[in-house]
Design an enzyme around this catalytic site. Structure first.
Site, PDB file in Angstrom:
ATOM      1  N   ASP A 162      17.462  -4.326  -2.080  1.00  0.00           N
ATOM      2  CA  ASP A 162      16.305  -4.883  -1.358  1.00  0.00           C
ATOM      3  C   ASP A 162      16.193  -6.390  -1.628  1.00  0.00           C
ATOM      4  OD1 ASP A 162      14.110  -4.853   0.309  1.00  0.00           O
ATOM      5  OD2 ASP A 162      12.728  -4.052  -1.194  1.00  0.00           O
ATOM      6  N   SER A 171       0.867  -2.123  -7.923  1.00  0.00           N
ATOM      7  CA  SER A 171      -0.059  -3.262  -8.016  1.00  0.00           C
ATOM      8  C   SER A 171       0.326  -4.037  -9.262  1.00  0.00           C
ATOM      9  CB  SER A 171      -1.494  -2.777  -8.150  1.00  0.00           C
ATOM     10  OG  SER A 171      -1.824  -1.999  -7.021  1.00  0.00           O
ATOM     11  N   LYS A 209       3.098  -4.334 -13.907  1.00  0.00           N
ATOM     12  CA  LYS A 209       3.353  -3.673 -12.625  1.00  0.00           C
ATOM     13  C   LYS A 209       3.030  -2.188 -12.787  1.00  0.00           C
ATOM     14  CE  LYS A 209       7.041  -2.850  -9.230  1.00  0.00           C
ATOM     15  NZ  LYS A 209       8.292  -3.352  -8.662  1.00  0.00           N
ATOM     16  N   GLY A 250       4.528  -2.254  -1.828  1.00  0.00           N
ATOM     17  CA  GLY A 250       4.342  -0.990  -1.134  1.00  0.00           C
ATOM     18  C   GLY A 250       3.933   0.128  -2.074  1.00  0.00           C
TER      19      GLY A 250
END
Ligand SMILES: Nc1ncnc2c1ncn2[C@@H]1O[C@H](COP(=O)(O)OP(=O)(O)OP(=O)(O)O)[C@@H](O)[C@H]1O
Length: 350
Positions: A169, A58, A73, A55
């Site tokens: 998460d 990349s 990242k 989200g």
């Protein structure tokens, strides 16, 4: 990371002290290298190969040498997302566990741009492995090993780190797999650090009893959705859903059917909670098992029941009755003989 982030304000205190290394243009913190943007461009050959996206970031292939690969990242550039980058960086700098993705280096412009250089996990994430690559079936013994390794990573952040960390998460796309299908937990952008056991999002006004976040569909603890109170037990809920995915081969949320796996499994889970997994009819268990594993089901049925009873306890209500990560790890080791191929019963990494 989930939209959890929209509700919980981050209080990120920079704790990193940079020390120069011998490599020109780079700095190192406890074995982790700080890179310049020129280094980052060189490592990724100008961002030539995208290997994943989330989200808010990349992920690009990076090369440390002709043979050593890494994953870079890059967080989307913005002041708000920079805080998330700093949170993830601070946490990864402290974490050292074989089942948590390893931080190798980072880029930080101290304003709004940041990137993390991570060990490269060549088998991608568990969600893709289970649901997108239908030709290559993930064998049962790897599924139980992944469950154990994931809960050991959770045990480490919940019970061994000071201050403790709640991931916030837990989902199958945040479980990465190495070449031998060992699992590594990633994506600490939604984590909460250093509270005793609970946190209430400050955006919950006294009038509104509902929180605006919905989390990652299929994985968010309904208790959190109702109350806005986050705790380690919400990680255990996410873990329970991942176990259901490992057993059934079904997605946590089917967008097509608008169906959540935890709801699909509810009757079976209730049966397990009311009686005991040992007494549950084998046909009901086989009906829930990933059809790609049915051929082996005679040999593994007791282990499937053991996995389902762990999932049942983890997604059960109230959250206070859910087991801790260490209890789940012990129970998996005791009840699942297939784990002995890992030598799991003999030596535990926590
Ligand atoms: N170290 C790595 N090695 C290989 N692939 C990776 C690595 N890190 C991330 N990926 C790939 O990129 C995807 C997204 O990574 P990550 O979850 O860290 O990003 P995010 O922006 O926080 O995502 P999300 O929106 O899911 O929270 C992963 O599911 C995985 O497929």
């Amino acid at each position: 990371m989930a939209c959890f982030l929209k509700c919980v304000p981050f209080n990120v205190t920079p704790t990193i002290t940079d020390k120069p290394t011998s490599k020109e243009g780079s700095l190192a913190v406890s074995g982790v290298t700080r890179y310049s943007w020129d280094d980052v461009e060189a490592l990724t050959s100008n961002f030539s190969r995208l290997i994943g996206s989330g989200g808010y970031s990349s992920i690009y292939m990076a090369r440390l040498s002709s043979s050593a690969k890494a994953a870079l990242k890059v967080h989307v550039s913005s002041h708000r997302l920079y805080k998330i980058f700093k949170l993830e960086l601070d946490i990864l700098l402290r974490l050292h566990h074989p089942n948590i993705v390893k931080l190798l280096g980072y880029f930080d412009d101290s304003e709004e741009n940041g990137a993390l250089l991570l060990e490269y996990l060549p088998q991608g994430n568990l969600q893709e492995k289970l649901h997108r690559n239908s030709k290559q079936v993930l064998p049962w013994r790897n599924r139980v090993a992944i469950a154990l390794q994931l809960v050991q990573a959770i045990e480490h952040i919940h019970e061994k780190c000071i201050p403790q960390i709640v991931h916030g998460d837990i989902k199958s796309s945040n479980v990465l797999l190495d070449k031998n299908l060992n699992s590594k937990l990633c994506d600490f952008g939604s984590a909460k650090v250093g509270f005793s056991s609970m946190v209430q999002p400050s955006t919950m006004s006294p009038r509104s009893r509902h929180v605006t976040m919905v989390g990652s569909p299929g994985y968010t603890d309904p208790h959190y959705l109702r109350t806005g109170v986050a705790s380690k037990k919400m990680d255990m809920y996410g873990f329970g859903v991942v176990v259901l995915e490992l057993v059934s081969g079904k997605e946590a949320f089917s967008a097509g059917k608008g169906e959540m796996l935890a709801h699909v499994a509810a009757p079976l889970i209730q049966e397990i909670l009311d009686h005991s997994s040992v007494d549950v009819a084998e046909d009901s268990v086989r009906g829930f098992l990933d059809p790609r594993l049915l051929r082996d089901s005679i040999d593994i049925i007791d282990e499937v029941k053991a996995m389902l009873s762990v999932a049942a306890l983890c997604i059960g209500s109230p959250p206070s009755l859910r087991p801790s990560a260490s209890r789940v790890a012990e129970s998996l080791i005791q009840k699942i003989p297939s784990l002995s191929f890992l030598g799991c019963g003999k030596k535990r990494v926590i």
